[in-house]
Enzyme design. Structure first.
Site, PDB file in Angstrom:
ATOM      1  N   HIS A   1     -49.434  29.405  16.774  1.00 41.82           N
ATOM      2  CA  HIS A   1     -50.489  28.953  15.859  1.00 41.82           C
ATOM      3  C   HIS A   1     -51.493  28.083  16.607  1.00 41.82           C
ATOM      4  CE1 HIS A   1     -48.689  29.485  11.585  1.00 41.82           C
ATOM      5  NE2 HIS A   1     -48.196  30.409  12.404  1.00 41.82           N
TER       6      HIS A   1
ATOM      7  N   TYR B   1     -39.378  26.983   4.821  1.00 42.80           N
ATOM      8  CA  TYR B   1     -39.783  27.937   5.860  1.00 42.80           C
ATOM      9  C   TYR B   1     -39.667  27.251   7.226  1.00 42.80           C
ATOM     10  CZ  TYR B   1     -42.439  32.191   7.141  1.00 42.80           C
ATOM     11  OH  TYR B   1     -42.853  33.398   7.632  1.00 42.80           O
TER      12      TYR B   1
ATOM     13  N   LYS C   1     -35.698  30.078   5.075  1.00 45.05           N
ATOM     14  CA  LYS C   1     -36.084  31.271   5.842  1.00 45.05           C
ATOM     15  C   LYS C   1     -36.423  30.818   7.255  1.00 45.05           C
ATOM     16  CE  LYS C   1     -40.019  34.465   6.235  1.00 45.05           C
ATOM     17  NZ  LYS C   1     -40.875  35.397   5.484  1.00 45.05           N
TER      18      LYS C   1
ATOM     19  N   LYS D   1     -38.346  31.957  10.691  1.00 45.09           N
ATOM     20  CA  LYS D   1     -39.252  32.895  11.364  1.00 45.09           C
ATOM     21  C   LYS D   1     -38.739  33.154  12.765  1.00 45.09           C
ATOM     22  CE  LYS D   1     -42.330  34.448  10.253  1.00 45.09           C
ATOM     23  NZ  LYS D   1     -42.576  35.807   9.736  1.00 45.09           N
TER      24      LYS D   1
ATOM     25  N   ASP E   1     -36.616  36.570   9.668  1.00 43.04           N
ATOM     26  CA  ASP E   1     -37.762  37.488   9.761  1.00 43.04           C
ATOM     27  C   ASP E   1     -38.357  37.498  11.174  1.00 43.04           C
ATOM     28  OD1 ASP E   1     -40.123  38.898   9.486  1.00 43.04           O
ATOM     29  OD2 ASP E   1     -41.112  37.398   8.229  1.00 43.04           O
ATOM     30  N   PRO E   2     -38.015  38.497  12.018  1.00 44.73           N
ATOM     31  CA  PRO E   2     -38.625  38.568  13.356  1.00 44.73           C
ATOM     32  C   PRO E   2     -39.897  39.421  13.401  1.00 44.73           C
ATOM     33  CG  PRO E   2     -36.747  40.054  13.248  1.00 44.73           C
ATOM     34  CD  PRO E   2     -36.934  39.509  11.863  1.00 44.73           C
ATOM     35  N   ASN E   3     -40.481  39.682  12.246  1.00 41.90           N
ATOM     36  CA  ASN E   3     -41.774  40.389  12.174  1.00 41.90           C
ATOM     37  C   ASN E   3     -41.815  41.684  12.981  1.00 41.90           C
ATOM     38  OD1 ASN E   3     -43.352  37.310  11.635  1.00 41.90           O
ATOM     39  ND2 ASN E   3     -43.610  39.044  10.268  1.00 41.90           N
TER      40      ASN E   3
ATOM     41  N   GLU F   1     -35.464  40.458   6.841  1.00 44.61           N
ATOM     42  CA  GLU F   1     -36.886  40.779   6.636  1.00 44.61           C
ATOM     43  C   GLU F   1     -37.501  41.376   7.910  1.00 44.61           C
ATOM     44  OE1 GLU F   1     -39.011  37.592   4.676  1.00 44.61           O
ATOM     45  OE2 GLU F   1     -40.919  38.242   5.553  1.00 44.61           O
TER      46      GLU F   1
ATOM     47  N   ASN G   1     -42.739  42.476   4.347  1.00 46.82           N
ATOM     48  CA  ASN G   1     -44.162  42.321   4.051  1.00 46.82           C
ATOM     49  C   ASN G   1     -44.966  43.023   5.154  1.00 46.82           C
ATOM     50  OD1 ASN G   1     -43.390  39.888   5.795  1.00 46.82           O
ATOM     51  ND2 ASN G   1     -45.621  39.804   5.900  1.00 46.82           N
TER      52      ASN G   1
ATOM     53  N   ASP H   1     -47.936  39.283  -2.326  1.00 47.28           N
ATOM     54  CA  ASP H   1     -48.805  38.184  -1.893  1.00 47.28           C
ATOM     55  C   ASP H   1     -50.158  38.466  -2.533  1.00 47.28           C
ATOM     56  OD1 ASP H   1     -50.707  36.631  -0.514  1.00 47.28           O
ATOM     57  OD2 ASP H   1     -49.461  36.536   1.269  1.00 47.28           O
TER      58      ASP H   1
ATOM     59  N   HIS I   1     -44.631  36.342  -0.073  1.00 50.77           N
ATOM     60  CA  HIS I   1     -44.962  36.001   1.305  1.00 50.77           C
ATOM     61  C   HIS I   1     -45.945  34.820   1.366  1.00 50.77           C
ATOM     62  CE1 HIS I   1     -47.980  36.577   4.544  1.00 50.77           C
ATOM     63  NE2 HIS I   1     -46.926  36.778   5.292  1.00 50.77           N
ATOM     64  N   SER I   2     -46.005  34.176   2.532  1.00 51.05           N
ATOM     65  CA  SER I   2     -46.949  33.064   2.677  1.00 51.05           C
ATOM     66  C   SER I   2     -47.462  32.950   4.106  1.00 51.05           C
ATOM     67  CB  SER I   2     -46.229  31.767   2.301  1.00 51.05           C
ATOM     68  OG  SER I   2     -46.822  30.648   2.912  1.00 51.05           O
ATOM     69  N   ASN I   3     -48.708  32.513   4.215  1.00 50.70           N
ATOM     70  CA  ASN I   3     -49.294  32.068   5.492  1.00 50.70           C
ATOM     71  C   ASN I   3     -49.731  30.614   5.315  1.00 50.70           C
ATOM     72  OD1 ASN I   3     -50.705  35.247   6.215  1.00 50.70           O
ATOM     73  ND2 ASN I   3     -49.306  34.141   7.509  1.00 50.70           N
TER      74      ASN I   3
ATOM     75  N   HIS J   1     -45.712  27.982   3.414  1.00 49.73           N
ATOM     76  CA  HIS J   1     -45.987  27.201   4.626  1.00 49.73           C
ATOM     77  C   HIS J   1     -46.404  25.770   4.268  1.00 49.73           C
ATOM     78  CE1 HIS J   1     -46.699  29.982   8.253  1.00 49.73           C
ATOM     79  NE2 HIS J   1     -46.294  30.799   7.322  1.00 49.73           N
TER      80      HIS J   1
ATOM     81  N   ARG K   1     -58.131  34.088  13.269  1.00 52.29           N
ATOM     82  CA  ARG K   1     -56.781  33.742  13.703  1.00 52.29           C
ATOM     83  C   ARG K   1     -56.412  34.627  14.901  1.00 52.29           C
ATOM     84  NH1 ARG K   1     -51.007  33.683  10.305  1.00 52.29           N
ATOM     85  NH2 ARG K   1     -49.751  33.328  12.172  1.00 52.29           N
TER      86      ARG K   1
HETATM   87  O1  GKR Z   1     -47.460  32.030  10.150  1.00 53.01           O
HETATM   88  O2  GKR Z   1     -46.554  32.622  12.027  1.00 53.01           O
HETATM   89  C1  GKR Z   1     -46.717  32.763  10.839  1.00 53.01           C
HETATM   90  C2  GKR Z   1     -45.968  33.863  10.123  1.00 53.01           C
HETATM   91  O3  GKR Z   1     -45.369  34.727  11.010  1.00 53.01           O
HETATM   92  C3  GKR Z   1     -46.891  34.591   9.205  1.00 53.01           C
HETATM   93  O4  GKR Z   1     -48.053  34.909   9.853  1.00 53.01           O
HETATM   94  C4  GKR Z   1     -46.314  35.841   8.610  1.00 53.01           C
HETATM   95  O5  GKR Z   1     -47.332  36.572   8.014  1.00 53.01           O
HETATM   96  O6  GKR Z   1     -44.958  34.335   7.305  1.00 53.01           O
HETATM   97  C5  GKR Z   1     -45.344  35.613   7.529  1.00 53.01           C
HETATM   98  C6  GKR Z   1     -44.256  36.644   7.356  1.00 53.01           C
HETATM   99  O7  GKR Z   1     -43.409  36.445   6.498  1.00 53.01           O
HETATM  100  O8  GKR Z   1     -44.257  37.680   7.991  1.00 53.01           O
HETATM  101 MG    MG Z   2     -42.421  38.531   6.845  1.00 50.84          MG
END
Ligand code: GKR
Ligand code: MG
Length: 427
Positions: free
Chosen positions: A25, A141, A195, A197, A226-228, A251, A274, A298, A325-327, A354, A407
């Site tokens: 970030h 989070y 949760k 990340k 959640d490892p995206n 997730e 998400n 979201d 979901h959230s940012n 967040h 971003r």
């Molecule tokens: O803010 O770094 C972050 C998160 O990874 C976010 O950008 C994700 O969109 O929180 C989010 C998620 O659940 O994937």
């Molecule tokens: Mg996610």
């Protein structure tokens, strides 16, 4: 009731150096505040993710709404359908959604609901079908992170901070660091679930952190991870086997609906997304493959409250769970999320937020209070939140000073680690 004016204010909010699958970030997160003013001077507000692309699109769209009836949501949708092309509606591969049209729709739709609520003396949740819960539960989070406060302090620490404001600045790159972060977060907010990340560090550290959280908080604490979507199938299956006994849901361990379905089938645990099912167009294939058990809605990414309620209805029909979901965000988004959740009977999971990572607020009265991890629906009409003009102006100046356009977590990470590359698969 007619729309007489639409004001759009870009702001930058201090954001600590949180780690994720695509980088780090930046010291500031960008948000856009929309104020829709009616012909009799009532103001409806909303908040969406910022950046030049969203701001330009929102300003272009706003020009169409002079004299528009804020109750006419079908016309709002039709105008935006005409104003944007399919190319404006590409989600992208980042953890967060980048669809311009959906963001613009959300900004205008939510502000119209706030306006209508204030004009009719009704709370937004009442306008969305009725209040099914007065208190909305949120999940804590957790993030791996570097030391630092974000904002002007960057990687520096605010030496006077105590409690969570001090804890949120501390480095957390180990399982012990994450447990300490969770203890401080729960102490301050009382969240009933957690949760983490992931996708940022070696999976051994990340799974170790999940195991340490389970050990520290016991079986009564629901845990999500959640490892995206940057894990290989092999990593996702091996890690999933270790976490299977305690995960509330898994997730986006892998990318795409087919891979998600494969992991879910092999592990037999609830899968959530998400990233792979993010629009109505994705739903037929999601149902056919059973790519996930829980969809994170979201309102910023689905185009406002009404699409999220339609999604909720489809989740009910097809037996899917619904979470949120959230940012990085402030109190206007938090209240919009709270109203939507308060009016969604089948939103059965605690919502992501967040909010505790942020240190500034534009809502009059300051930070929104959490009570045992819940946000109470305000009694005031509309969203129940007003803007503090002094804070809004100050965060707008901060935006002008920050000089950020969009971003870009990858670029931010490369300032520290020039060799870093965001990749679709990392571990
Ligand atoms: O803010 O770094 C972050 C998160 O990874 C976010 O950008 C994700 O969109 O929180 C989010 C998620 O659940 O994937
Ligand atoms: Mg996610």
């Amino acid at each position: 009731l007619q729309i007489a004016d639409i004001r759009i204010t870009p702001i930058a909010i201090s954001d600590p150096p949180l780690l994720n699958s695509v980088g780090l970030h930046a010291p500031y997160a960008l948000r856009l505040i929309t104020e829709i003013v009616s012909d009799d001077g009532i103001v409806g507000i909303s908040e969406i993710p910022g950046g030049v692309k969203n701001e330009t699109g929102l300003r272009q769209a706003a020009a169409f709404f002079d004299g528009h009836d804020p109750f006419d949501f079908n016309r709002l949708t039709a105008i935006l359908d005409g104003a944007f092309t399919a190319a404006d509606d590409k989600r992208g591969t980042n953890p967060w959604d980048q669809r311009l049209k959906k963001h613009v729709m959300s900004a205008l739709e939510v502000a119209c609901y706030d306006l209508i609520g204030k004009a009719t003396g009704k709370r937004v949740a009442e306008l969305l079908g009725g209040v099914v819960r007065e208190r909305v539960p949120y999940a804590g989070y957790l993030f791996f992170k570097y030391a630092g406060a974000g904002g002007a302090l960057g990687f520096g620490m605010d030496a006077d901070a105590t409690g969570w404001p001090a804890a949120r600045q501390r480095e957390a790159v180990t399982p012990e660091g994450i447990v300490a972060q969770a203890e401080a977060l729960i102490d301050a907010y009382g969240f009933p679930s957690l949760k983490l990340k992931g996708g940022a560090l070696d999976p051994e550290i990340e799974v170790g952190a999940m195991e340490a959280l389970h050990k520290r908080f016991g079986p009564k604490m629901p845990l999500r991870f959640d490892p995206n979507a940057v894990w290989t199938m092999e990593t996702a299956l091996a890690a999933g086997k270790r976490m299977k006994g305690f995960l509330e849901y898994y997730e986006d361990p892998v990318r795409g609906q087919a891979a998600m379905a494969e992991v879910g089938k092999a592990l037999g645990i609830p899968m959530a997304t998400n990233m792979c099912t993010t629009s109505f167009d994705d739903l037929p294939e999601s149902i056919r493959l059973h790519s996930e058990d829980v969809i994170l809605s979201d309102h910023h990414f689905w185009g406002g409250f009404r699409p999220c309620l339609a999604l909720a209805a489809l989740c009910r029909v097809f037996g899917r769970g619904l979470s949120m979901h959230s940012n990085s965000h402030l109190g206007v988004s938090l209240m919009a999320m709270t109203h939507l959740a308060a009016a969604t009977p089948n939103l059965t999971y605690d919502l992501d937020t967040h909010y505790p990572w942020q240190s500034e607020e534009i809502a009059a009265g300051g930070a929104i209070r959490f009570d045992e991890g819940h946000v109470r629906l305000p009694d005031a009409p509309g969203l129940g939140v007003e803007l503090d003009p002094v804070q809004l102006a100050s965060l707008h100046r901060q935006y002008l000073m920050a000089g950020l356009q969009e971003r870009d977590d990858e670029t931010e990470m490369r300032k520290l680690h020039p060799e870093f590359r965001a990749a679709l698969v990392r571990y």
